[in-house]
Scaffold this active site. Structure first.
Site, mmCIF file in Angstrom:
data_model
loop_
_atom_site.group_PDB
_atom_site.id
_atom_site.type_symbol
_atom_site.label_atom_id
_atom_site.label_comp_id
_atom_site.label_asym_id
_atom_site.label_seq_id
_atom_site.Cartn_x
_atom_site.Cartn_y
_atom_site.Cartn_z
ATOM 1 N N ARG A 153 0.988 -1.430 0.107
ATOM 2 C CA ARG A 153 -0.248 0.015 0.307
ATOM 3 C C ARG A 153 0.816 1.295 0.065
ATOM 4 O O ARG A 153 2.248 1.865 0.405
ATOM 5 C CB ARG A 153 -1.025 0.005 1.701
ATOM 6 C CG ARG A 153 -1.738 -1.167 1.418
ATOM 7 C CD ARG A 153 -2.961 -1.205 2.700
ATOM 8 N NE ARG A 153 -1.982 -1.996 3.885
ATOM 9 C CZ ARG A 153 -2.481 -1.502 4.374
ATOM 10 N NH1 ARG A 153 -3.945 -1.782 4.728
ATOM 11 N NH2 ARG A 153 -1.400 -2.007 5.756
ATOM 12 N N LYS A 213 1.507 1.871 7.266
ATOM 13 C CA LYS A 213 1.659 1.428 8.936
ATOM 14 C C LYS A 213 2.802 2.207 9.051
ATOM 15 O O LYS A 213 3.430 2.860 8.459
ATOM 16 C CB LYS A 213 2.244 -0.261 7.864
ATOM 17 C CG LYS A 213 1.114 -1.378 7.484
ATOM 18 C CD LYS A 213 0.418 -0.871 8.721
ATOM 19 C CE LYS A 213 0.166 -1.994 9.620
ATOM 20 N NZ LYS A 213 -0.514 -2.548 10.510
ATOM 21 N N TYR A 234 -1.353 4.279 10.654
ATOM 22 C CA TYR A 234 -1.687 4.127 11.517
ATOM 23 C C TYR A 234 -0.662 3.584 12.201
ATOM 24 O O TYR A 234 0.745 2.937 11.947
ATOM 25 C CB TYR A 234 -2.211 2.485 11.226
ATOM 26 C CG TYR A 234 -3.630 2.046 10.253
ATOM 27 C CD1 TYR A 234 -4.530 2.567 11.288
ATOM 28 C CD2 TYR A 234 -3.862 2.149 9.205
ATOM 29 C CE1 TYR A 234 -5.683 2.454 10.466
ATOM 30 C CE2 TYR A 234 -4.581 1.947 8.023
ATOM 31 C CZ TYR A 234 -5.423 2.155 8.862
ATOM 32 O OH TYR A 234 -7.016 2.352 8.370
ATOM 33 N N HIS A 281 -0.636 1.997 16.155
ATOM 34 C CA HIS A 281 -0.910 0.993 17.620
ATOM 35 C C HIS A 281 -0.511 0.453 18.153
ATOM 36 O O HIS A 281 0.607 -0.775 18.247
ATOM 37 C CB HIS A 281 -1.261 -0.113 16.597
ATOM 38 C CG HIS A 281 -2.261 -0.486 15.310
ATOM 39 N ND1 HIS A 281 -3.632 -0.268 15.824
ATOM 40 C CD2 HIS A 281 -3.160 -0.524 13.539
ATOM 41 C CE1 HIS A 281 -4.472 -0.572 14.270
ATOM 42 N NE2 HIS A 281 -4.285 -0.325 13.375
ATOM 43 N N GLU A 310 -6.166 5.132 13.555
ATOM 44 C CA GLU A 310 -7.164 4.918 14.002
ATOM 45 C C GLU A 310 -7.391 4.354 15.861
ATOM 46 O O GLU A 310 -8.730 4.392 16.223
ATOM 47 C CB GLU A 310 -6.287 2.612 14.330
ATOM 48 C CG GLU A 310 -5.406 2.943 15.882
ATOM 49 C CD GLU A 310 -3.735 3.550 15.602
ATOM 50 O OE1 GLU A 310 -3.117 3.839 16.221
ATOM 51 O OE2 GLU A 310 -3.467 4.156 14.458
ATOM 52 N N ASP A 369 -2.321 -6.730 15.796
ATOM 53 C CA ASP A 369 -1.865 -5.316 15.380
ATOM 54 C C ASP A 369 -2.048 -4.630 16.577
ATOM 55 O O ASP A 369 -1.068 -3.839 17.505
ATOM 56 C CB ASP A 369 -1.926 -4.334 14.316
ATOM 57 C CG ASP A 369 -3.295 -4.189 13.780
ATOM 58 O OD1 ASP A 369 -4.625 -4.889 15.177
ATOM 59 O OD2 ASP A 369 -3.628 -3.839 13.342
#
Length: 376
Positions: A15, A75, A94, A96, A119, A271
């Site tokens: 991505r 990510k 993201y 996490h 998120e 994750d």
């Protein structure tokens, strides 16, 4: 604002953080967009498409990170990227943080970076608009990969999910009736499996019963219902989420050991630490392992395998907030948008998301206190 889009370097992550439409929205408003060469190739986007809408193609990740005021990714930064993070830089991706390498949070705090986490951007109704599209992808993929893992050649017990006349269908237990669970159930029902959804929210179970017209079994979540369903399942999908926080461990190792050999677990929550105790993050290169005879699929970036779907689904939702930050600056943007303010996990050396602070042992400072602290 100078906005940087580096190429993702997590294992088999195809991505990219911004598509040409997002670049055009920023460049047309007077912002500069730096795109690392070949950043979009994995998603079917050549450099020429970015150049066509005004992006500058940059030859190295180091240059993107060094020049950008805001870095837009997919990510969380991984170890080779920690040293590239600039002091005070905005990173929009993201994160996490409760479920990844604690060194990332230490680096963000040390460098006083502003970590805007997709998120935890949360609307007043509790929904998570930037997590939803990837949860939809991961939920649907969970059944695809689970069905493949169930094949004997892949270590499974050798059951066809949909069965055939005269032979039982595969049994799927889905823990969590949110976006992941609902999408997993759609695919599982479509493949002809016996499906059970377990959730703590009775209103949600009522909704799911109506939506699926009784084609799925719904169970209120408690220790006994989870244990019975997991023991009987051929595939267990973990889809439990607490925004920004570590996922609760709802399936113990002892319970996994009671599953029949060749069963499969797919933990979409991995994750965030995972809701199945035996799960640890894996990669697309080595996606599975076997423990207690059960095949575990625990890839932490599942949607990365289908980038021409997931990149565009993700950037449809991330683009407006990126534009708002670029146009207004981070501080004014979060003052104007409560949902965006909830997305800020670290700022000016402080952890500004309470669940992350609690999980990782940091003192918590509200974002608005942190903003005030910077000015003193």
């Amino acid at each position: 604002m100078i906005v940087g889009v580096p190429k993702e370097i997590k294992t088999r992550e195809y991505r990219v953080g911004m598509v040409p439409a997002g670049v055009r929205a920023l460049t047309s408003a007077g912002h500069t967009v730096l795109v690392e060469t070949n950043a979009g190739v994995g998603s079917g986007i050549p450099d020429s498409e970015y150049q066509r809408v005004g992006a500058q193609i940059v030859q190295s990740a180091d240059e993107v990170w060094k020049r950008a005021e805001m870095v837009v990714k997919v990510k969380e930064p991984i170890a080779p990227e920690y040293e590239r993070i600039q002091n005070g830089q905005i990173i929009y991706t993201y994160f996490h943080l409760s479920g990844v390498d604690p060194e990332l949070t230490r680096t963000l705090v040390k460098k006083k970076a502003s970590a805007v986490a997709y998120e935890t951007i949360q609307l007043d109704d509790g929904s998570l608009p930037l997590l939803k599209p990837m949860s939809e992808v991961a939920g649907k993929m969970a059944i695809q990969v689970g069905a493949a893992c169930l094949e004997k050649a892949h270590g499974g017990k050798g059951i066809l999910l949909g069965g055939v006349p005269g032979v039982r269908r595969g049994r799927v237990t889905i823990i969590g009736g949110g976006v992941v669970g609902t999408c997993a159930a759609k695919v599982a029902v479509g493949m002809g499996a016996e499906v059970t959804i377990i959730d703590i929210n009775l209103e949600r179970l009522t909704y799911l019963d109506d939506v699926f017209l009784g084609r799925v079994a719904t169970l209120a979540s408690d220790t006994e219902s989870i244990a019975k369903s997991v023991r009987e399942a051929d595939i267990v999908v973990g889809g439990v989420l607490i925004p920004g926080a570590a996922a609760p461990k709802l399936v113990s190792e002892a319970l996994v050991a009671e599953m029949s050999p060749g069963s499969v677990v797919v933990d979409v929550a991995v994750d965030q630490g995972g809701c199945i105790e035996t799960c640890v993050p894996t990669t697309h290169d080595n996606p599975t392992f076997v423990k207690h005879g059960v095949v575990h699929y625990c890839v932490a970036n599942m949607p990365g395998a289908v980038p021409q779907t997931s990149t565009f689904a993700l950037t449809n939702t991330t683009r407006p907030y990126a534009r708002k930050i670029a146009d207004m600056g981070l501080i004014e943007a979060i003052k104007a948008d409560k949902a965006l303010a909830r997305g800020l996990n670290t700022y000016n050396g402080q952890v500004t998301y309470e669940a992350v602070a609690k999980d990782l042992g940091y003192s918590y400072m509200s974002i608005f206190d942190a903003i005030g602290a910077k000015g003193r």
